[in-house]
Design a protein around this motif. Structure first.
Motif, PDB file in Angstrom:
ATOM      1  N   TYR A   1     -18.997  -1.654 108.602  1.00  0.00           N
ATOM      2  CA  TYR A   1     -18.757  -1.848 106.964  1.00  0.00           C
ATOM      3  C   TYR A   1     -19.460  -0.872 106.263  1.00  0.00           C
ATOM      4  N   SER A   2     -20.683  -0.613 107.050  1.00  0.00           N
ATOM      5  CA  SER A   2     -21.535   0.173 106.150  1.00  0.00           C
ATOM      6  C   SER A   2     -21.079   1.754 106.145  1.00  0.00           C
ATOM      7  N   ASP A   3     -20.050   1.939 106.780  1.00  0.00           N
ATOM      8  CA  ASP A   3     -19.244   3.222 106.681  1.00  0.00           C
ATOM      9  C   ASP A   3     -18.171   3.463 105.584  1.00  0.00           C
ATOM     10  N   VAL A   4     -18.018   2.273 105.116  1.00  0.00           N
ATOM     11  CA  VAL A   4     -17.036   2.027 103.952  1.00  0.00           C
ATOM     12  C   VAL A   4     -17.405   2.671 102.853  1.00  0.00           C
ATOM     13  N   SER A   5     -16.639   3.468 101.837  1.00  0.00           N
ATOM     14  CA  SER A   5     -16.890   4.053 100.823  1.00  0.00           C
ATOM     15  C   SER A   5     -17.969   3.075  99.977  1.00  0.00           C
ATOM     16  N   ILE A   6     -18.935   3.642  99.206  1.00  0.00           N
ATOM     17  CA  ILE A   6     -19.926   2.948  98.477  1.00  0.00           C
ATOM     18  C   ILE A   6     -19.004   2.455  97.470  1.00  0.00           C
ATOM     19  N   ALA A   7     -18.000   2.497  97.094  1.00  0.00           N
ATOM     20  CA  ALA A   7     -17.309   2.004  95.887  1.00  0.00           C
ATOM     21  C   ALA A   7     -16.879   0.748  96.300  1.00  0.00           C
ATOM     22  N   ALA A   8     -16.827   0.361  97.586  1.00  0.00           N
ATOM     23  CA  ALA A   8     -16.315  -0.994  98.128  1.00  0.00           C
ATOM     24  C   ALA A   8     -17.575  -1.861  98.716  1.00  0.00           C
ATOM     25  N   ARG A   9     -18.853  -1.288  98.265  1.00  0.00           N
ATOM     26  CA  ARG A   9     -20.005  -1.902  98.634  1.00  0.00           C
ATOM     27  C   ARG A   9     -20.995  -2.516  97.553  1.00  0.00           C
ATOM     28  N   GLY A  10     -21.603  -3.461  97.636  1.00  0.00           N
ATOM     29  CA  GLY A  10     -22.922  -3.668  96.578  1.00  0.00           C
ATOM     30  C   GLY A  10     -22.278  -4.867  95.767  1.00  0.00           C
ATOM     31  N   LEU A  11     -23.090  -4.616  94.582  1.00  0.00           N
ATOM     32  CA  LEU A  11     -22.875  -5.803  93.564  1.00  0.00           C
ATOM     33  C   LEU A  11     -21.614  -5.607  92.789  1.00  0.00           C
ATOM     34  N   TYR A  12     -21.257  -4.483  92.359  1.00  0.00           N
ATOM     35  CA  TYR A  12     -20.247  -4.135  91.587  1.00  0.00           C
ATOM     36  C   TYR A  12     -19.004  -4.392  92.476  1.00  0.00           C
ATOM     37  N   ALA A  13     -18.889  -4.049  93.626  1.00  0.00           N
ATOM     38  CA  ALA A  13     -17.672  -4.224  94.229  1.00  0.00           C
ATOM     39  C   ALA A  13     -17.289  -5.843  94.464  1.00  0.00           C
ATOM     40  N   LEU A  14     -18.393  -6.722  94.600  1.00  0.00           N
ATOM     41  CA  LEU A  14     -18.433  -7.880  94.769  1.00  0.00           C
ATOM     42  C   LEU A  14     -18.135  -8.722  93.490  1.00  0.00           C
ATOM     43  N   GLU A  15     -18.568  -8.081  92.397  1.00  0.00           N
ATOM     44  CA  GLU A  15     -18.417  -8.586  91.095  1.00  0.00           C
ATOM     45  C   GLU A  15     -16.780  -8.425  90.859  1.00  0.00           C
ATOM     46  N   MET A  16     -16.256  -7.387  91.035  1.00  0.00           N
ATOM     47  CA  MET A  16     -14.945  -7.362  90.939  1.00  0.00           C
ATOM     48  C   MET A  16     -13.852  -8.375  91.734  1.00  0.00           C
ATOM     49  N   LEU A  17     -14.306  -8.495  92.999  1.00  0.00           N
ATOM     50  CA  LEU A  17     -13.698  -9.196  94.096  1.00  0.00           C
ATOM     51  C   LEU A  17     -13.641 -10.740  93.284  1.00  0.00           C
ATOM     52  N   ILE A  18     -14.893 -10.918  93.058  1.00  0.00           N
ATOM     53  CA  ILE A  18     -14.828 -12.543  92.498  1.00  0.00           C
ATOM     54  C   ILE A  18     -14.618 -12.878  91.179  1.00  0.00           C
ATOM     55  N   HIS A  19     -14.540 -12.028  90.215  1.00  0.00           N
ATOM     56  CA  HIS A  19     -14.235 -11.994  88.731  1.00  0.00           C
ATOM     57  C   HIS A  19     -13.166 -11.532  88.077  1.00  0.00           C
ATOM     58  N   ASP A  20     -12.401 -10.305  89.192  1.00  0.00           N
ATOM     59  CA  ASP A  20     -11.149  -9.754  88.313  1.00  0.00           C
ATOM     60  C   ASP A  20     -10.175 -10.549  88.949  1.00  0.00           C
ATOM     61  N   PRO A  21      -9.206 -10.924  87.827  1.00  0.00           N
ATOM     62  CA  PRO A  21      -7.997 -11.823  88.253  1.00  0.00           C
ATOM     63  C   PRO A  21      -7.270 -11.082  89.343  1.00  0.00           C
ATOM     64  N   ALA A  22      -7.306  -9.736  89.613  1.00  0.00           N
ATOM     65  CA  ALA A  22      -6.290  -9.173  90.381  1.00  0.00           C
ATOM     66  C   ALA A  22      -6.766  -9.176  91.677  1.00  0.00           C
ATOM     67  N   PHE A  23      -8.009  -9.979  91.950  1.00  0.00           N
ATOM     68  CA  PHE A  23      -8.533 -10.088  93.440  1.00  0.00           C
ATOM     69  C   PHE A  23      -8.984 -11.445  93.629  1.00  0.00           C
ATOM     70  N   ALA A  24      -9.475 -12.138  92.582  1.00  0.00           N
ATOM     71  CA  ALA A  24     -10.301 -13.477  92.628  1.00  0.00           C
ATOM     72  C   ALA A  24      -9.614 -14.775  93.128  1.00  0.00           C
ATOM     73  N   ASP A  25      -8.342 -14.671  93.015  1.00  0.00           N
ATOM     74  CA  ASP A  25      -7.614 -15.884  93.519  1.00  0.00           C
ATOM     75  C   ASP A  25      -7.070 -15.614  94.991  1.00  0.00           C
ATOM     76  N   TYR A  26      -8.351 -15.856  95.827  1.00  0.00           N
ATOM     77  CA  TYR A  26      -7.946 -15.883  97.119  1.00  0.00           C
ATOM     78  C   TYR A  26      -8.472 -17.206  97.904  1.00  0.00           C
ATOM     79  N   GLY A  27      -7.786 -17.527  99.026  1.00  0.00           N
ATOM     80  CA  GLY A  27      -8.056 -18.820  99.496  1.00  0.00           C
ATOM     81  C   GLY A  27      -9.152 -18.568 100.990  1.00  0.00           C
ATOM     82  N   ARG A  28      -9.540 -19.884 101.203  1.00  0.00           N
ATOM     83  CA  ARG A  28     -10.670 -19.935 102.133  1.00  0.00           C
ATOM     84  C   ARG A  28     -10.529 -19.052 103.354  1.00  0.00           C
ATOM     85  N   ASP A  29      -9.369 -19.196 103.901  1.00  0.00           N
ATOM     86  CA  ASP A  29      -8.944 -18.358 105.152  1.00  0.00           C
ATOM     87  C   ASP A  29      -8.303 -17.055 105.015  1.00  0.00           C
ATOM     88  N   SER A  30      -8.445 -16.441 103.975  1.00  0.00           N
ATOM     89  CA  SER A  30      -7.617 -15.266 103.476  1.00  0.00           C
ATOM     90  C   SER A  30      -8.282 -14.011 103.869  1.00  0.00           C
TER      91      SER A  30
END
Length: 328
Positions: free
Chosen positions: A116-145
């Motif tokens: 995963y360290s080879d993935v674009s820096i755009a999908a790494r770090g604090l801001y990528a995680l912010e979008m994943l867990i705060h943006d409605p387009a991404f955040a509504d995921y289930g435990r096994d998703s």
């Protein structure tokens, strides 16, 4: 992405003793890196237990708080190491596009922590995680998703980055700063250079807060850009600005070995201005009153810089050459 340009400095008087640099390392920088590594490791553990968005937000916020204390340092291993921890500003929207691609393709790279360290820096770090867990387009995921697997991958990668950054400072670069002027130190040829390097980082941080954290969402008077604010989805925009000023202030106080009353007062004005802002995500900048309050805060941040130049730079004969604010 270029965050901080160099500040040309000239020295007219004798500079500080290396003890000031030692204090900055021992009382601010190294403890800050340690705290961030601990917070990122805790976030990784929390993600392993429950990777759903709502469950991750407290630990993510704690990690971001820790990052603000040392995140604006862009020298040594942090010059490049910070880029994939904190990829912002993202002027071209690479983060949502990259995350969308990973999710749409169910890219199996999320199941390989080392890869995963080879993935674009755009999908790494604090801001990528912010979008994943705060943006409605991404955040509504289930435990096994797949979204949960992606959250685990980003959190694990972040913890690894934080640990490596701390190690790089602890094992090498801190000593480079401490031994400025030693015959085998090819980076800092005298003690003054090490001091000036840290002093420059303080000024650059304040510039970045005024021009990027505040200036980007403010935009033009007739064209504000509130969704360009840092971490606006999580409502951290104002918090990040104030914490960054506090971190610059704290580093300045340990780097100098004399009182800084004007700077202390200027920082107090930053807190006062921040207290009058209604929307911590700066989404009210389309409102004239909201913009005015942001302008007052921006001016207060610039006041901290001016006070530091008077109380620290001028005292040591350090005068700025050209403006450091040439970031994207």
């Amino acid at each position: 992405m270029k965050r901080f340009g160099a500040i040309a400095l000239s020295v007219c008087l004798a500079g500080p003793a290396s003890a000031d640099v030692d204090a900055a390392l021992d009382r601010h920088i190294l403890p800050g890196l340690d705290a961030f590594a601990d917070a990122a490791a805790k976030l990784e553990r929390e993600t392993a237990e429950d990777c759903r968005a709502e469950a991750l937000r407290p630990a993510w916020n704690a990690a971001f708080d820790a990052w603000t204390q040392i995140g604006d340092l862009r020298i040594g291993p942090s010059e490049t190491g910070a880029l994939s921890i904190a990829f912002w500003p993202d002027a071209r929207g690479f983060t949502p596009r990259t995350l969308s691609r990973l999710v749409a393709e169910s890219d199996p790279i999320v199941f390989d922590p080392a890869a995963y360290s080879d993935v674009s820096i755009a999908a790494r770090g604090l801001y990528a995680l912010e979008m994943l867990i705060h943006d409605p387009a991404f955040a509504d995921y289930g435990r096994d998703s797949y979204g949960c697997a992606l959250a685990r991958a980003i959190s694990s990668d972040l913890a690894g980055q934080a640990a490596r950054l701390e190690q790089a400072w602890e094992e090498a670069f801190a000593e480079t700063l401490r031994t400025a002027g030693a015959p085998d130190n090819a980076i800092y040829l005298d003690e003054d250079e090490a001091f000036r390097a840290l002093y420059t980082q303080i000024l650059s941080s304040l510039d970045f807060t005024a021009e990027q954290r505040l200036g980007r969402p403010m935009g033009e008077f007739d064209r504000p850009r509130p969704t360009r604010a840092e971490a606006w989805r999580s409502g951290r925009s104002l918090r990040n600005a104030v914490l960054a000023v506090d971190a610059a202030h704290a580093l300045a106080k340990v780097l100098a070995d004399w009182p800084l009353p004007e700077t202390d007062a200027a920082v107090a004005r930053v807190h006062e201005a921040a207290a009058h802002i209604d929307d911590p995500s700066f989404q009210d900048l389309t409102n004239p009153q909201g913009r005015l309050r942001a302008e007052v805060l921006q001016q207060a941040v610039r006041g901290v810089r001016a006070s530091l130049e008077t109380e620290t730079g001028a005292r040591l004969g350090i005068t700025p050459g050209f403006n450091s604010r040439d970031g994207d």
